[in-house]
Design a protein around this motif. Structure first.
Motif, PDB file in Angstrom:
ATOM      1  N   LEU A  34      -1.580   8.916  -0.827  1.00 10.58           N
ATOM      2  CA  LEU A  34      -1.380   7.476  -0.961  1.00 10.58           C
ATOM      3  C   LEU A  34      -2.708   6.826  -1.302  1.00 10.58           C
ATOM      4  CD1 LEU A  34       0.372   4.870  -0.551  1.00 10.58           C
ATOM      5  CD2 LEU A  34      -0.429   4.884   1.832  1.00 10.58           C
ATOM      6  N   PHE A  35      -2.722   6.117  -2.413  1.00 11.82           N
ATOM      7  CA  PHE A  35      -3.893   5.316  -2.747  1.00 11.82           C
ATOM      8  C   PHE A  35      -3.610   3.862  -2.405  1.00 11.82           C
ATOM      9  CE2 PHE A  35      -6.065   2.363  -5.603  1.00 11.82           C
ATOM     10  CZ  PHE A  35      -7.380   2.658  -5.281  1.00 11.82           C
ATOM     11  N   MET A  36      -4.475   3.290  -1.580  1.00 12.78           N
ATOM     12  CA  MET A  36      -4.368   1.867  -1.221  1.00 12.78           C
ATOM     13  C   MET A  36      -5.542   1.125  -1.841  1.00 12.78           C
ATOM     14  SD  MET A  36      -1.615   1.454   0.626  1.00 12.78           S
ATOM     15  CE  MET A  36      -1.888  -0.134   1.404  1.00 12.78           C
ATOM     16  N   PRO A  37      -5.276   0.077  -2.621  1.00 15.79           N
ATOM     17  CA  PRO A  37      -6.374  -0.682  -3.237  1.00 15.79           C
ATOM     18  C   PRO A  37      -7.070  -1.560  -2.208  1.00 15.79           C
ATOM     19  CG  PRO A  37      -4.308  -1.777  -3.667  1.00 15.79           C
ATOM     20  CD  PRO A  37      -3.962  -0.498  -2.927  1.00 15.79           C
ATOM     21  N   GLU A  38      -8.238  -2.008  -2.563  1.00 12.61           N
ATOM     22  CA  GLU A  38      -9.023  -2.865  -1.667  1.00 12.61           C
ATOM     23  C   GLU A  38      -8.241  -4.115  -1.265  1.00 12.61           C
ATOM     24  OE1 GLU A  38     -12.728  -3.983  -3.376  1.00 12.61           O
ATOM     25  OE2 GLU A  38     -13.624  -4.541  -1.449  1.00 12.61           O
ATOM     26  N   LEU A  39      -7.441  -4.605  -2.208  1.00 14.83           N
ATOM     27  CA  LEU A  39      -6.647  -5.808  -1.949  1.00 14.83           C
ATOM     28  C   LEU A  39      -5.781  -5.682  -0.702  1.00 14.83           C
ATOM     29  CD1 LEU A  39      -5.776  -8.633  -3.048  1.00 14.83           C
ATOM     30  CD2 LEU A  39      -3.982  -7.452  -4.331  1.00 14.83           C
ATOM     31  N   ALA A  40      -5.395  -4.452  -0.368  1.00 19.38           N
ATOM     32  CA  ALA A  40      -4.504  -4.232   0.771  1.00 19.38           C
ATOM     33  C   ALA A  40      -5.177  -4.529   2.108  1.00 19.38           C
ATOM     34  CB  ALA A  40      -3.979  -2.800   0.753  1.00 19.38           C
ATOM     35  N   ALA A  43      -3.751  -8.239   2.221  1.00 20.54           N
ATOM     36  CA  ALA A  43      -2.337  -8.606   2.035  1.00 20.54           C
ATOM     37  C   ALA A  43      -1.537  -7.340   1.753  1.00 20.54           C
ATOM     38  CB  ALA A  43      -2.186  -9.576   0.873  1.00 20.54           C
ATOM     39  N   ARG A  44      -0.247  -7.420   2.024  1.00 21.79           N
ATOM     40  CA  ARG A  44       0.630  -6.321   1.611  1.00 21.79           C
ATOM     41  C   ARG A  44       0.691  -6.277   0.087  1.00 21.79           C
ATOM     42  NH1 ARG A  44       3.856  -3.449   5.218  1.00 21.79           N
ATOM     43  NH2 ARG A  44       3.544  -4.125   7.363  1.00 21.79           N
ATOM     44  N   VAL A  45       0.627  -5.087  -0.453  1.00 20.72           N
ATOM     45  CA  VAL A  45       0.575  -4.935  -1.907  1.00 20.72           C
ATOM     46  C   VAL A  45       1.830  -4.198  -2.395  1.00 20.72           C
ATOM     47  CG1 VAL A  45      -1.944  -4.934  -1.999  1.00 20.72           C
ATOM     48  CG2 VAL A  45      -0.712  -2.758  -1.691  1.00 20.72           C
ATOM     49  N   PRO A  46       2.201  -4.407  -3.660  1.00 19.19           N
ATOM     50  CA  PRO A  46       3.290  -3.632  -4.243  1.00 19.19           C
ATOM     51  C   PRO A  46       2.942  -2.141  -4.236  1.00 19.19           C
ATOM     52  CG  PRO A  46       2.678  -5.460  -5.669  1.00 19.19           C
ATOM     53  CD  PRO A  46       1.622  -5.354  -4.607  1.00 19.19           C
ATOM     54  N   VAL A  47       3.967  -1.314  -4.316  1.00 16.23           N
ATOM     55  CA  VAL A  47       3.717   0.133  -4.299  1.00 16.23           C
ATOM     56  C   VAL A  47       4.503   0.807  -5.419  1.00 16.23           C
ATOM     57  CG1 VAL A  47       5.511   0.471  -2.513  1.00 16.23           C
ATOM     58  CG2 VAL A  47       3.789   2.250  -2.904  1.00 16.23           C
ATOM     59  N   LEU A  48       3.762   1.650  -6.146  1.00 18.47           N
ATOM     60  CA  LEU A  48       4.349   2.439  -7.224  1.00 18.47           C
ATOM     61  C   LEU A  48       4.557   3.872  -6.744  1.00 18.47           C
ATOM     62  CD1 LEU A  48       5.191   2.885 -10.198  1.00 18.47           C
ATOM     63  CD2 LEU A  48       2.756   3.218 -10.733  1.00 18.47           C
ATOM     64  N   TRP A  49       5.782   4.362  -6.874  1.00 18.02           N
ATOM     65  CA  TRP A  49       6.107   5.738  -6.528  1.00 18.02           C
ATOM     66  C   TRP A  49       5.907   6.629  -7.735  1.00 18.02           C
ATOM     67  CZ3 TRP A  49       7.950   7.409  -1.705  1.00 18.02           C
ATOM     68  CH2 TRP A  49       8.078   6.370  -0.756  1.00 18.02           C
ATOM     69  N   TYR A  50       5.151   7.698  -7.543  1.00 16.63           N
ATOM     70  CA  TYR A  50       4.950   8.673  -8.623  1.00 16.63           C
ATOM     71  C   TYR A  50       5.536  10.013  -8.186  1.00 16.63           C
ATOM     72  CZ  TYR A  50       2.966  11.632 -12.184  1.00 16.63           C
ATOM     73  OH  TYR A  50       2.825  12.518 -13.223  1.00 16.63           O
ATOM     74  N   LEU A  51       6.618  10.412  -8.839  1.00 18.05           N
ATOM     75  CA  LEU A  51       7.285  11.671  -8.506  1.00 18.05           C
ATOM     76  C   LEU A  51       6.817  12.764  -9.465  1.00 18.05           C
ATOM     77  CD1 LEU A  51      10.927  10.407  -7.814  1.00 18.05           C
ATOM     78  CD2 LEU A  51       8.931  10.436  -6.301  1.00 18.05           C
ATOM     79  N   GLY A  75      -4.312  -4.000  -8.205  1.00 26.96           N
ATOM     80  CA  GLY A  75      -3.995  -4.425  -6.845  1.00 26.96           C
ATOM     81  C   GLY A  75      -2.665  -3.899  -6.359  1.00 26.96           C
ATOM     82  N   ILE A  76      -2.329  -2.663  -6.749  1.00 26.59           N
ATOM     83  CA  ILE A  76      -1.095  -2.048  -6.248  1.00 26.59           C
ATOM     84  C   ILE A  76      -1.414  -0.685  -5.643  1.00 26.59           C
ATOM     85  CG2 ILE A  76       0.276  -3.249  -8.007  1.00 26.59           C
ATOM     86  CD1 ILE A  76       0.674  -0.592  -9.420  1.00 26.59           C
ATOM     87  N   ALA A  77      -0.579  -0.270  -4.705  1.00 26.57           N
ATOM     88  CA  ALA A  77      -0.676   1.067  -4.115  1.00 26.57           C
ATOM     89  C   ALA A  77       0.097   2.054  -4.977  1.00 26.57           C
ATOM     90  CB  ALA A  77      -0.113   1.054  -2.698  1.00 26.57           C
ATOM     91  N   ILE A  78      -0.279   3.341  -4.884  1.00 31.81           N
ATOM     92  CA  ILE A  78       0.508   4.381  -5.542  1.00 31.81           C
ATOM     93  C   ILE A  78       0.655   5.549  -4.580  1.00 31.81           C
ATOM     94  CG2 ILE A  78      -1.515   5.304  -6.758  1.00 31.81           C
ATOM     95  CD1 ILE A  78       0.446   6.054  -9.077  1.00 31.81           C
ATOM     96  N   VAL A  79       1.872   6.036  -4.463  1.00 37.07           N
ATOM     97  CA  VAL A  79       2.161   7.112  -3.510  1.00 37.07           C
ATOM     98  C   VAL A  79       2.605   8.355  -4.267  1.00 37.07           C
ATOM     99  CG1 VAL A  79       4.499   6.204  -3.111  1.00 37.07           C
ATOM    100  CG2 VAL A  79       3.481   7.775  -1.453  1.00 37.07           C
ATOM    101  N   PHE A  80       2.088   9.499  -3.811  1.00 36.32           N
ATOM    102  CA  PHE A  80       2.370  10.782  -4.447  1.00 36.32           C
ATOM    103  C   PHE A  80       3.071  11.693  -3.452  1.00 36.32           C
ATOM    104  CE2 PHE A  80      -1.747   9.140  -5.997  1.00 36.32           C
ATOM    105  CZ  PHE A  80      -1.503   9.004  -7.343  1.00 36.32           C
ATOM    106  N   ALA A 136      -0.192  -1.283   4.528  1.00 35.72           N
ATOM    107  CA  ALA A 136       0.046  -2.662   4.055  1.00 35.72           C
ATOM    108  C   ALA A 136       0.706  -2.652   2.681  1.00 35.72           C
ATOM    109  CB  ALA A 136      -1.263  -3.429   4.026  1.00 35.72           C
ATOM    110  N   VAL A 137       1.882  -2.001   2.621  1.00 35.89           N
ATOM    111  CA  VAL A 137       2.652  -2.028   1.372  1.00 35.89           C
ATOM    112  C   VAL A 137       3.878  -2.919   1.561  1.00 35.89           C
ATOM    113  CG1 VAL A 137       1.906   0.289   0.691  1.00 35.89           C
ATOM    114  CG2 VAL A 137       4.059   0.002   1.943  1.00 35.89           C
ATOM    115  N   ASP A 138       4.290  -3.514   0.437  1.00 34.43           N
ATOM    116  CA  ASP A 138       5.417  -4.445   0.446  1.00 34.43           C
ATOM    117  C   ASP A 138       6.637  -3.726  -0.108  1.00 34.43           C
ATOM    118  OD1 ASP A 138       7.253  -6.427   0.156  1.00 34.43           O
ATOM    119  OD2 ASP A 138       5.958  -7.775  -1.013  1.00 34.43           O
ATOM    120  N   ARG A 139       7.546  -3.388   0.798  1.00 34.33           N
ATOM    121  CA  ARG A 139       8.714  -2.614   0.374  1.00 34.33           C
ATOM    122  C   ARG A 139       9.677  -3.417  -0.490  1.00 34.33           C
ATOM    123  NH1 ARG A 139      11.489   0.059   5.310  1.00 34.33           N
ATOM    124  NH2 ARG A 139      12.994   0.444   3.647  1.00 34.33           N
ATOM    125  N   ASP A 140       9.455  -4.707  -0.580  1.00 35.26           N
ATOM    126  CA  ASP A 140      10.288  -5.508  -1.488  1.00 35.26           C
ATOM    127  C   ASP A 140       9.743  -5.522  -2.914  1.00 35.26           C
ATOM    128  OD1 ASP A 140      12.105  -6.191   0.468  1.00 35.26           O
ATOM    129  OD2 ASP A 140      10.939  -7.940   1.102  1.00 35.26           O
TER     130      ASP A 140
END
Lengths: 277, 277
Positions: A34-40, A43-51, A75-80, A136-140
Motif C-alpha cells: 500500500l502506497f499512501m501519499p503525503e496528503l493522507a 485527509a482521507r484520500v481516494p484509493v486506486l486498486w491495482y490487480l 494525492g491518491i493511495a494505491i494498493v497492490f 486514511a483511505v476514502d472507501r467512497d
C-alpha cells in the motif's frame, strides 16, 4: 483484524508499506502493498486498486510499475493485493496459470480450490474494509485497474460493483476468458463445468450484458506475446456495440511486460484521479 | 490549371481562402476552402485534409469545426474540399444521401454518375497537385481526416495510399458501408451491383485485409443518432483483431453534429501535427 507491518519505506513524501493480516475470506495470511501519499497525513484520500497478473505477488507492480510518484503527485493511495492465497496447506497446480499466483479473482466453488481461493470476496469486501479501518483511505472514492489477469479482475469487478468503483481501467486484460485457454481452464477448475457460472467472470460477456456507467480506459500493446489469449478484439467489439463510454488503445510495439505497464501508468493514474478527486 | 479566388479572410495570423477551379476529374467547376497559417509565408507547411460528410459543401467544417486557430498554432494548412461535383448538368437524386453532397469519395463506374462523380481521383490526385502548384504546402507531409462520410473517405484513402498520407484520423466514420444502408445504396449506385468492387471502399474490410502502417485515431460519440448506420463496433473489432496501432474512443454523450467535431478537433490537429512536423 490485526495487521502486521512487514516494511515501510519513505517514498515521494509518502509511505510505501507492506502489510500482512489473517484473512477470513481465504483462511490464510495475506500480504499486500500500500502506497499512501503525503496528503493522507491530513485527509482521507481516494484509493486506486491495482490487480496483478499471473505469477505475480503483491510485490511486482509495487516495485516495477513506477506508480508511487504519480500517486504522490495526484494525492491518491494505491494498493497492490496478492493474486492468490499462499501457504503449505493451500492447493496448487504444477502449471504457472492455475492455483497459487493465479487466483483469477473468483470465489472457487470446486475442490480442492474452494477452501482458500476466495479472491473475489477478499478483494471486493474484506480488504477494502481492512484498509478503511487502518488507513486514511476514502472507501467512497475507489478506482480499480490491473494487468492481464488483473485487468480481467478489475473490469469484471467494476462492472459487477459500479457503485463501489468510481473509475476503471485495464492494461492488456484477459478480455474474453470463456473463449480462451487463459480462462476456460481456470474457470472450469475453480467454478466447475457449468459454463453459465463463468459468464459473470468474462469482461466481454459483462460488457455485452450490462457495461459500466462511467468511462473505461484500456491499453493493449500491439506486440504483446499473448494477444491470442487476451482477445482484445472481442472486448473492443463489445464496447463499441454497446456504445460504452471510453477508449480502447492499441499501443504500437509494446509487449506484455511491466515496461508496457510503466509507460502508460501515468495516463491511468491521471484517468482515475480525474474521476476520484 | 487556373484558380479563381472567391474570398480570402485574415484568420489567426494566416489566411482562410475559398477557391474555385475547373476540375478535369469531375468535369465541373470545384470549390474548396484552404486555411494557410502564417508560417507558410516563410516555408512550405504540412497539410491536413478534412473530408466532410453527407449534405456538406466545402463550407461546413470551414465555418463550424474551429480548426483554424489550432492549425495556425501548429503551423499546418487545412483544406476543406467539396463532397461532390455540382452544377445543372450533374446527375442527382431526390434523397439527401445520393448524388450531390454525397459523392462517397469513390470513382463512379455506373451511369448516370460516371461522367462527374470521380471524387476519389479528385481528392487523391488532382487537388493535391493543384495545391502544391499554387500554395506553400508540402505534399510530402499530408495527413487526412474527416467526419461521417468524410471519415469513411479519410480511412479508405489513407489505407489505400499510406505512402501519400503520413497520418490519419476520423470523426464518427461510416465504418462498414458494405453492411449499412449508408453504403450499400450508394456503392451499388456508383459502382454497380458487383459487391466485390465495393470492398476497396469499406474501412472495416480494408482494416481486416491490410490496415495502415501508422497509428489511427477514431472518435465516436456514444449518443450519435446514426450509430446503427455507422457501425463503429465492426471497425473496432477489425482494428484490434489486426493489432492495428491506434485508438478507438467512444466519447460519452456526444452526437453526430459539429459540436462533437469541434470538441475533439484539438486532439485530431495535435495527432496529425505530431506525425507531420
Amino acid at each position: 483484524m490485526s495487521l502486521e507491518t512487514l516494511s515501510e519505506n519513505r517514498s515521494f513524501g509518502g509511505t510505501q508499506g507492506v502489510y500482512r493480516h489473517k484473512s477470513q475470506a481465504t483462511g490464510t495470511d495475506m500480504t499486500f502493498g500500500l502506497f499512501m501519499p503525503e496528503l493522507a497525513e491530513h485527509a482521507r484520500v481516494p484509493v486506486l486498486w491495482y490487480l496483478s497478473g499471473l505469477t505475480c505477488t503483491h510485490e511486482n507492480a509495487m516495485t516495477k510499475a513506477a506508480a508511487q510518484q504519480l500517486c504522490a503527485d495526484a494525492g491518491i493511495a494505491i494498493v497492490f493485493p496478492d493474486t492468490s492465497p499462499r501457504g503449505d496447506d493451500v492447493a496448487d497446480d504444477e502449471a504457472y496459470d492455475l492455483g497459487k499466483g493465479a487466483g483469477f479473482y473468483v470465489n472457487a466453488t470446486q475442490d480442492p480450490w474452494k477452501p482458500h481461493f476466495q479472491m473475489w470476496h477478499y478483494i471486493v469486501h474484506e480488504l477494502p474494509e481492512l484498509l478503511g479501518d487502518n488507513f486514511a483511505v476514502d472507501r467512497d472514492r475507489m478506482g480499480i485497474t490491473g494487468h492481464s489477469m488483473g485487468g480481467h479482475g478489475a473490469l469484471t469487478i467494476a462492472m459487477t460493483h459500479p457503485e463501489r468503483y468510481k473509475s476503471v481501467s485495464a492494461f492488456a486484460p484477459i478480455a474474453n476468458p470463456t473463449e480462451s485457454d487463459w480462462g476456460r481452464k481456470q474457470l472450469g477448475a475453480y467454478l466447475g463445468s457449468d459454463e453459465s457460472a463463468w459468464r459473470a467472470h468474462d469482461s466481454t460477456v459483462l460488457m455485452t450484458e450490462k457495461g459500466y456507467p462511467g468511462e473505461i480506459l484500456i491499453d493493449q500493446g500491439s506486440s504483446d506475446q499473448f494477444l491470442d489469449l487476451l482477445k482484445p478484439e472481442s472486448l473492443a467489439h463489445a464496447m463499441m456495440a454497446r456504445r460504452q463510454s471510453g477508449q480502447f488503445r492499441m499501443q504500437p510495439g509494446y509487449d506484455h511486460s511491466y515496461f508496457f505497464v510503466q509507460t502508460f501508468m501515468n495516463d491511468h493514474v491521471m484517468w482515475h484521479t480525474e474521476r476520484l478527486i
